[in-house]
Write an enzyme that holds these catalytic residues in place. Structure first.
Site, PDB file in Angstrom:
ATOM      1  N   HIS A  78       0.746  -1.586   0.443  1.00 43.53           N
ATOM      2  CA  HIS A  78      -0.402   0.055  -0.012  1.00 43.53           C
ATOM      3  C   HIS A  78       1.147   1.121  -0.295  1.00 43.53           C
ATOM      4  O   HIS A  78       1.736   1.166   0.807  1.00 43.53           O
ATOM      5  CB  HIS A  78      -0.744  -0.450   1.028  1.00 43.53           C
ATOM      6  CG  HIS A  78      -1.777  -1.085   1.193  1.00 43.53           C
ATOM      7  ND1 HIS A  78      -3.372  -1.020  -0.096  1.00 43.53           N
ATOM      8  CD2 HIS A  78      -1.839  -2.184   2.232  1.00 43.53           C
ATOM      9  CE1 HIS A  78      -3.978  -1.660   0.503  1.00 43.53           C
ATOM     10  NE2 HIS A  78      -3.089  -2.790   1.167  1.00 43.53           N
ATOM     11  N   PHE A 266     -10.788  -7.879  13.944  1.00 44.77           N
ATOM     12  CA  PHE A 266     -10.821  -6.588  14.178  1.00 44.77           C
ATOM     13  C   PHE A 266     -12.083  -6.330  13.914  1.00 44.77           C
ATOM     14  O   PHE A 266     -12.236  -6.368  12.498  1.00 44.77           O
ATOM     15  CB  PHE A 266     -10.369  -5.694  13.256  1.00 44.77           C
ATOM     16  CG  PHE A 266      -8.412  -6.152  13.506  1.00 44.77           C
ATOM     17  CD1 PHE A 266      -7.539  -6.608  14.574  1.00 44.77           C
ATOM     18  CD2 PHE A 266      -8.095  -6.452  11.824  1.00 44.77           C
ATOM     19  CE1 PHE A 266      -6.078  -7.928  14.227  1.00 44.77           C
ATOM     20  CE2 PHE A 266      -6.677  -7.231  11.957  1.00 44.77           C
ATOM     21  CZ  PHE A 266      -6.000  -7.656  12.801  1.00 44.77           C
ATOM     22  N   ASP A 268     -15.123  -4.300  13.221  1.00 49.98           N
ATOM     23  CA  ASP A 268     -15.235  -2.281  13.188  1.00 49.98           C
ATOM     24  C   ASP A 268     -16.318  -2.397  12.056  1.00 49.98           C
ATOM     25  O   ASP A 268     -17.752  -3.348  13.045  1.00 49.98           O
ATOM     26  CB  ASP A 268     -14.251  -2.384  12.249  1.00 49.98           C
ATOM     27  CG  ASP A 268     -13.148  -3.133  11.309  1.00 49.98           C
ATOM     28  OD1 ASP A 268     -14.618  -3.898  10.753  1.00 49.98           O
ATOM     29  OD2 ASP A 268     -13.247  -2.687  10.910  1.00 49.98           O
ATOM     30  N   ASP A 337      -8.650 -11.052   7.686  1.00 51.84           N
ATOM     31  CA  ASP A 337      -9.895  -9.305   8.189  1.00 51.84           C
ATOM     32  C   ASP A 337      -9.299  -8.557   6.883  1.00 51.84           C
ATOM     33  O   ASP A 337      -9.644  -8.091   6.031  1.00 51.84           O
ATOM     34  CB  ASP A 337      -9.408  -8.928   9.171  1.00 51.84           C
ATOM     35  CG  ASP A 337     -10.308  -7.100   9.519  1.00 51.84           C
ATOM     36  OD1 ASP A 337      -9.369  -6.449   9.125  1.00 51.84           O
ATOM     37  OD2 ASP A 337     -10.875  -7.863  10.756  1.00 51.84           O
ATOM     38  N   ASP A 342     -10.167  -4.681   2.311  1.00 52.30           N
ATOM     39  CA  ASP A 342      -9.946  -4.045   0.972  1.00 52.30           C
ATOM     40  C   ASP A 342     -10.868  -4.856   0.089  1.00 52.30           C
ATOM     41  O   ASP A 342     -11.309  -4.042  -1.194  1.00 52.30           O
ATOM     42  CB  ASP A 342      -8.583  -5.024   0.444  1.00 52.30           C
ATOM     43  CG  ASP A 342      -7.440  -4.619   0.708  1.00 52.30           C
ATOM     44  OD1 ASP A 342      -7.133  -3.501   2.562  1.00 52.30           O
ATOM     45  OD2 ASP A 342      -6.328  -4.850   1.358  1.00 52.30           O
TER      46      ASP A 342
END
Length: 365
Positions: A78, A266, A268, A337, A342
């Protein structure tokens, strides 16, 4: 847990208070995030996991990851992620995940908080990374804990400049981010010799111990809620901090962890969205309607807890399915994840999102 079962946490506290040595002292450390996610799933009434959808998603995810040669090395590809494998990079990652929360906006795409850097406009998580990189380019020591503590140098005005937006919308929860920086600077000074690397070294190569060290010492990482009379843990930013170290350093040096596979997904607002799109999660009609109406959900609300907990457990089931079908394939919840995040951003850019993400404003994610 039935009324006849003993609460293991209460037993541990009782043993400690009585000075009794635990015969299971050699048992590997746990964050208890996965155990709590299973508890949430078992008691969830508004979020369900579709078993068939999860198995089909596991097959799709594995095929796509293989086609893209997706691994932890993808992290460094990235554009904005740091590349050097040095102590200052660990400081950057700590700062990044210290502030890695709440980027969603109710504004139109062109009006939401955005950072201009390297000739591009960055939004969401990438706006944070861009702001940090831009500050370092401007010789503002934004990743220094000494700087965070110095309120004569690290003023609110300086931080407003660091996180300045190209639009009229400011970065969400700006003052909460300042509070996180101040607390982290104080804790690093008092407990870890002003160095996050010292914290990493104290974990002795254990991802679980590092997560526990972080949440025990930094209250702004202590991501917990109460559900059905029980404290449940998510530790999203602490876990992604460890995962980012592992991915950036490619499992070596400051990113070497013997138990990295113990880290969960994670929790979220993005991963529940993509899991729903893949047919893995199902919502009760009231929750489904609430999300589609773009109405906020308070932090700690049973709906929010179920969305997060069931997502963690769902990704665990996906991981187990992939491992069962392809036992020679290295896989863990972190890679799943990263891949799902992505993928969701790609689908969103193409206008393919099946449902909006839920809207909860908090420092936890």
């Amino acid at each position: 847990m039935s009324d006849d079962e003993a609460d293991s946490e209460l037993l541990d506290l009782l043993r400690q208070s009585l000075g009794i040595n635990d015969s299971k002292a050699s048992t590997p450390a746990q964050t208890r995030v996965l155990k709590d996610a299973e508890f949430i799933y078992n008691n969830s009434i508004d979020v369900a996991i579709n078993t068939r959808g999860t198995k089909e998603a596991a097959a799709t995810i594995w095929t796509m990851m293989q086609a893209r040669d997706f691994s932890f090395k993808t992290w460094s590809t990235h554009e904005l992620h740091p590349k050097a494998k040095k102590e200052r990079t660990a400081d950057f990652i700590f700062t990044m995940d210290l502030l890695n929360f709440s980027f969603w906006s109710s504004e139109a795409a062109d009006d939401r908080f955005a950072v201009e850097y390297r000739g591009k406009r960055w939004t969401g998580y990438w706006s944070l990374v861009a702001a940090l990189q831009r500050a370092l380019d401007e010789e503002i020591p934004i990743t220094s804990s000494d700087f965070w503590q110095d309120e004569t140098e690290c003023t609110e005005e300086v931080l407003m400049h660091v996180f300045r937006s190209v639009t009229s919308e400011e970065i969400p929860l700006f003052r909460e981010r300042i509070a996180c920086l101040r607390e982290a600077g104080r804790v690093l000074y008092e407990r870890f010799k002003c160095s996050f690397s010292s914290c990493i070294e104290e974990a002795h190569g254990s991802a679980v111990l590092l997560v526990n060290l972080i949440v025990e010492n930094f209250s702004c990482f202590r991501d917990e809620a109460r559900f059905e009379g029980k404290i449940v843990r998510f530790y999203k930013r602490a876990e992604i901090l460890v995962a980012d170290l592992w991915a950036c350093f490619e499992g070596e040096g400051l990113g070497h962890f013997d138990d990295i596979d113990q880290i969960t997904m994670f929790a979220d607002y993005r991963i529940p969205q993509v899991l729903y799109s893949l047919g893995c999660l199902q919502y009760s009609p009231p929750l489904d309607h609430h999300i589609r109406q773009l109405k906020p959900i308070d932090p700690g609300h049973p709906w929010e807890v179920q969305l997060r907990g069931c997502s963690i457990w769902c990704v665990e089931l996906i991981k187990r399915e992939i491992s069962h079908r392809h036992p020679s394939t290295p896989i863990n919840a972190i890679l799943i994840d990263f891949f799902l995040y992505d993928t969701m951003k790609e689908r969103e850019a193409e206008g393919l999102g099946a449902i909006p993400h839920h809207r909860t404003r908090s420092i936890w994610y």
